[in-house]
Design an enzyme around this catalytic site. Sequence first.
Site, PDB file in Angstrom:
ATOM      1  N   PHE A 139       1.907  88.446  32.257  1.00  0.00           N
ATOM      2  CA  PHE A 139       1.892  87.914  31.223  1.00  0.00           C
ATOM      3  C   PHE A 139       3.453  86.777  31.704  1.00  0.00           C
ATOM      4  O   PHE A 139       4.416  87.270  31.628  1.00  0.00           O
ATOM      5  CB  PHE A 139       2.309  88.433  30.060  1.00  0.00           C
ATOM      6  N   ASP A 224       9.895  87.646  36.974  1.00  0.00           N
ATOM      7  CA  ASP A 224       9.901  87.326  35.880  1.00  0.00           C
ATOM      8  C   ASP A 224      10.306  89.061  34.499  1.00  0.00           C
ATOM      9  O   ASP A 224       9.796  89.806  34.410  1.00  0.00           O
ATOM     10  CB  ASP A 224       8.705  86.902  34.856  1.00  0.00           C
ATOM     11  N   LYS A 253      13.339  88.550  26.190  1.00  0.00           N
ATOM     12  CA  LYS A 253      13.638  89.035  25.411  1.00  0.00           C
ATOM     13  C   LYS A 253      15.052  89.837  24.096  1.00  0.00           C
ATOM     14  O   LYS A 253      15.291  89.201  24.061  1.00  0.00           O
ATOM     15  CB  LYS A 253      12.782  90.195  25.642  1.00  0.00           C
TER      16      LYS A 253
HETATM   17  C1  LIG Z   1       7.159  87.998  26.644  1.00  0.00           C
HETATM   18  C2  LIG Z   1       6.696  87.477  27.936  1.00  0.00           C
HETATM   19  C3  LIG Z   1       7.195  86.651  27.827  1.00  0.00           C
HETATM   20  C4  LIG Z   1       7.336  85.422  27.266  1.00  0.00           C
HETATM   21  O1  LIG Z   1       8.007  85.447  26.182  1.00  0.00           O
HETATM   22  P1  LIG Z   1       8.536  84.522  24.616  1.00  0.00           P
HETATM   23  O2  LIG Z   1       9.539  84.343  24.454  1.00  0.00           O
HETATM   24  O3  LIG Z   1       7.455  84.497  23.953  1.00  0.00           O
HETATM   25  O4  LIG Z   1       8.087  83.164  25.136  1.00  0.00           O
HETATM   26  C5  LIG Z   1       6.764  86.034  29.217  1.00  0.00           C
HETATM   27  N1  LIG Z   1       7.057  87.140  30.675  1.00  0.00           N
HETATM   28  C6  LIG Z   1       7.151  88.451  29.963  1.00  0.00           C
HETATM   29  C7  LIG Z   1       7.752  88.769  30.878  1.00  0.00           C
HETATM   30  C8  LIG Z   1       6.911  88.842  28.594  1.00  0.00           C
HETATM   31  O5  LIG Z   1       7.153  89.987  28.623  1.00  0.00           O
END
Ligand SMILES: *Cc1c(COP(=O)(O)O)cnc(C)c1O
Length: 399
Positions: A139, A224, A253
């Site tokens: 994600f 990420d 986050k």
């Molecule tokens: C939540 C998340 C995103 C996206 O972040 P947003 O602030 O919602 O755009 C991207 N990568 C990971 C691993 C995430 O958990």
Amino acid sequence: MGVRMSHWQELENRYFMHTVERIPLTLVKGRGAWVWDEDGRKYLDFVAGWAVDSLGHCHPAVTGAVMEQVQTLIHTSNQFYTIPQIQLAELLVQHSCLDKVFFSNSGAEANEGAVKLARRYGKCCRDGAYEVVTARNSFHGRTLAMVAATGQDKHQQPHLPLPVGFVNVEYNDIEAIKAAATKKTCAVMLELVQGEGGVNLPEEGYLTAVRAWCDKQDILLILDEIQTGVARLGTLFAYEQFGIEPDIMTLAKGLASGIPIGATLAKNGASVFSPGEHGSTFGGNPVACAAGYATLKFIIENAIAGNVKEVGNYLASGLEKLKREFSFITDVRGGGLLMAMEFSSDIAQSVVMACLDRGLLVNRLKPNALRFMPPLIIGKGEVDEALDILEQALSGPVA
Ligand SMILES: *Cc1c(COP(=O)(O)O)cnc(C)c1O
């Protein structure tokens, strides 16, 4: 479900695009690991804004920094130097293996910045390479490019056609990355533990093999760490636990304890943007960066990662105990304060509702799995309370 809608929930129903299936609960206040609804009922928060409220709700270190900054300077353009963003950048660089920082407003944007940077690197140093290999069940965010990066049909299908330049391959399979890579590949982008995609852990040796192979091919490794970073897994950054370093890392986050922020960090060798090639109106905003600086400083100075390790182990053993008690729990996995519990059937939603009734907020990760991601400052007493409620919920008519 026969739940009566409150005034606010009826208005929401009238005015909102329904992009999320909301839980029938309107939250109006939060302190520490607790939140309150519009009727004054109190809940223990093991969702924490999707792993965002690192220091819990309204932590004085964060509210103090934000209040001071909003009364001093809320916003100016990035053509000018502002102090909070420089302080936060310095702290991030001093405590990570990365050298340079770019701030944005969200996780998706931080990843967009990372991919733009990798493409820039491909253009200047790798004969125009632009493709990024990512993993299935990953994600990476909701922008069109990050939907293409996110290896899940349910996120991709409604938005086809997607931007080109992304190849999704099986996670935990280095051979799949090698097979997907071509002369056009500029980067591999991975989560260290796949969060939204299921709290999926990397197999022994996978990440070091990917790192070694990327080095050999001169392909950048983007990690990420939007969900795993900022102490969520029990070290300030999760890569520290896996014996590798990224060329580019993204954060969002938990970085500012609830104020929107994103950060793209890179090693010097990958910091190839020239002025004008990337930018953001709000990115690096003084208020967001003051909150980020206060959050990160508090986490470092108070050894919060150590608390995450200790309380995370405590939570994990409590969840394992429940697994031994209830045969329909098929798996407990995760690390630090990012844990998942999987069931043999699709009961997650009813467990979420049964917990809600008893004053605990948990996240339905999948139809058959829950995710636990409380604030990083949580104590064992609160974990005990959560485990008690979960046990009661699992003992009820859910399974
Ligand atoms: C939540 C998340 C995103 C996206 O972040 P947003 O602030 O919602 O755009 C991207 N990568 C990971 C691993 C995430 O958990």
